[in-house]
Design a protein around this motif. Structure first.
Motif, PDB file in Angstrom:
ATOM      1  N   GLY A  74      32.842  39.936  43.971  1.00 51.41           N
ATOM      2  CA  GLY A  74      33.487  41.230  44.169  1.00 51.41           C
ATOM      3  C   GLY A  74      33.128  41.843  45.503  1.00 51.41           C
ATOM      4  N   TYR A  75      31.957  41.487  46.024  1.00 52.28           N
ATOM      5  CA  TYR A  75      31.504  42.022  47.309  1.00 52.28           C
ATOM      6  C   TYR A  75      32.180  41.329  48.494  1.00 52.28           C
ATOM      7  N   ASN A  76      32.101  39.993  48.518  1.00 53.48           N
ATOM      8  CA  ASN A  76      32.681  39.289  49.671  1.00 53.48           C
ATOM      9  C   ASN A  76      33.418  38.002  49.299  1.00 53.48           C
ATOM     10  N   GLY A  77      33.675  37.786  48.002  1.00 54.50           N
ATOM     11  CA  GLY A  77      34.444  36.614  47.591  1.00 54.50           C
ATOM     12  C   GLY A  77      33.654  35.330  47.485  1.00 54.50           C
ATOM     13  N   VAL A  84      27.801  27.837  50.290  1.00 56.97           N
ATOM     14  CA  VAL A  84      27.365  26.492  50.678  1.00 56.97           C
ATOM     15  C   VAL A  84      28.564  25.553  50.814  1.00 56.97           C
ATOM     16  N   MET A  85      29.513  25.667  49.891  1.00 59.42           N
ATOM     17  CA  MET A  85      30.679  24.771  49.894  1.00 59.42           C
ATOM     18  C   MET A  85      31.814  25.275  50.793  1.00 59.42           C
ATOM     19  N   ASN A  86      31.618  26.424  51.436  1.00 60.59           N
ATOM     20  CA  ASN A  86      32.599  27.011  52.353  1.00 60.59           C
ATOM     21  C   ASN A  86      33.946  27.279  51.675  1.00 60.59           C
ATOM     22  N   ILE A  87      33.877  27.870  50.469  1.00 59.45           N
ATOM     23  CA  ILE A  87      35.074  28.275  49.752  1.00 59.45           C
ATOM     24  C   ILE A  87      34.908  29.732  49.331  1.00 59.45           C
ATOM     25  N   ALA A  88      36.002  30.372  48.949  1.00 59.51           N
ATOM     26  CA  ALA A  88      35.946  31.790  48.575  1.00 59.51           C
ATOM     27  C   ALA A  88      37.034  32.115  47.564  1.00 59.51           C
ATOM     28  N   GLY A  94      45.445  35.846  49.711  1.00 66.63           N
ATOM     29  CA  GLY A  94      44.338  35.508  50.589  1.00 66.63           C
ATOM     30  C   GLY A  94      43.503  36.714  50.983  1.00 66.63           C
ATOM     31  N   ASP A  95      43.745  37.860  50.360  1.00 66.06           N
ATOM     32  CA  ASP A  95      42.989  39.070  50.667  1.00 66.06           C
ATOM     33  C   ASP A  95      41.780  39.186  49.747  1.00 66.06           C
ATOM     34  N   PRO A  96      40.771  39.951  50.155  1.00 67.62           N
ATOM     35  CA  PRO A  96      39.566  40.112  49.325  1.00 67.62           C
ATOM     36  C   PRO A  96      39.884  40.716  47.956  1.00 67.62           C
ATOM     37  N   ILE A  97      39.036  40.395  46.976  1.00 69.63           N
ATOM     38  CA  ILE A  97      39.198  40.957  45.635  1.00 69.63           C
ATOM     39  C   ILE A  97      38.173  42.066  45.442  1.00 69.63           C
ATOM     40  N   TYR A  99      35.696  44.489  42.531  1.00 67.03           N
ATOM     41  CA  TYR A  99      34.771  44.191  41.436  1.00 67.03           C
ATOM     42  C   TYR A  99      35.466  43.997  40.082  1.00 67.03           C
ATOM     43  N   PRO A 100      36.426  44.856  39.696  1.00 67.15           N
ATOM     44  CA  PRO A 100      37.083  44.614  38.401  1.00 67.15           C
ATOM     45  C   PRO A 100      37.813  43.258  38.357  1.00 67.15           C
ATOM     46  N   THR A 101      38.443  42.883  39.454  1.00 68.80           N
ATOM     47  CA  THR A 101      39.117  41.584  39.515  1.00 68.80           C
ATOM     48  C   THR A 101      38.100  40.454  39.428  1.00 68.80           C
ATOM     49  N   ALA A 102      36.977  40.598  40.136  1.00 67.25           N
ATOM     50  CA  ALA A 102      35.925  39.584  40.090  1.00 67.25           C
ATOM     51  C   ALA A 102      35.349  39.473  38.680  1.00 67.25           C
TER      52      ALA A 102
END
Length: 158
Positions: A74-77, A84-88, A94-97, A99-102
């Motif tokens: 929720g903070y930074n995806g 570590v795996m370079n995924i988000a 493609g926009d940030p999510i 906290y409720p969505t997370a």
């Protein structure tokens, strides 16, 4: 004549393999932390002489990993494993999510992962989403490469 000023984004969906390794890193990390907490509680029980306290860490593990994913994604995806795996995790554009969505997206992988993933693989084949990704309108993508700032030259130490 109107000009189209919108630019189209290209999002590269994360592979199931990268998602698995990110999940494993996170589960091991949070599991180790909660195990350490359990040991501390057990030691405290022995020191105080109260041996009746024996919490069930099954529910605590699920709650702990759910809170961990909700907070970090929720903070930074990105959780530690995703970093570590370079995924988000992002929304479908493609926009940030938030906290409720997370929290919704993380619920399935924290408490119902086999069912969550199986429904995604079967019902949404080829879309690389779990059921709770669909319910939360999220996707997991390869994190964009950070470009070096323009006008800056980095000089390594000699």
């Amino acid at each position: 004549m109107e000009s189209d000023t919108s630019t189209e984004k290209t999002l590269h969906l994360a592979s199931w393999e990268d998602r698995f390794w990110a999940w494993l890193i996170d589960v091991l990390l949070v599991g180790a932390a909660l195990s350490g907490l359990g040991e501390a509680v057990g030691t405290l029980s022995l020191v105080t002489g109260d041996l009746s306290f024996s919490p069930s860490f099954l529910g605590v593990n699920g709650l702990g990993i759910w809170l961990y994913w909700t907070a970090l994604e929720g903070y930074n995806g990105q959780s530690a494993g995703k970093l570590v795996m370079n995924i988000a995790v992002t929304d479908e554009r493609g926009d940030p999510i938030d906290y409720p969505t997370a929290a919704l997206e993380s619920f399935g992988k924290a408490f119902l992962l086999p069912l969550d993933a199986l429904i995604g693989w079967i019902a949404m084949e080829g879309e690389y989403v779990r059921l709770f990704n669909r319910l939360s309108s999220t996707i997991v993508v390869e994190a964009p490469e950070e470009d070096e700032p323009s006008g800056v030259t980095y000089v390594p130490p000699e």
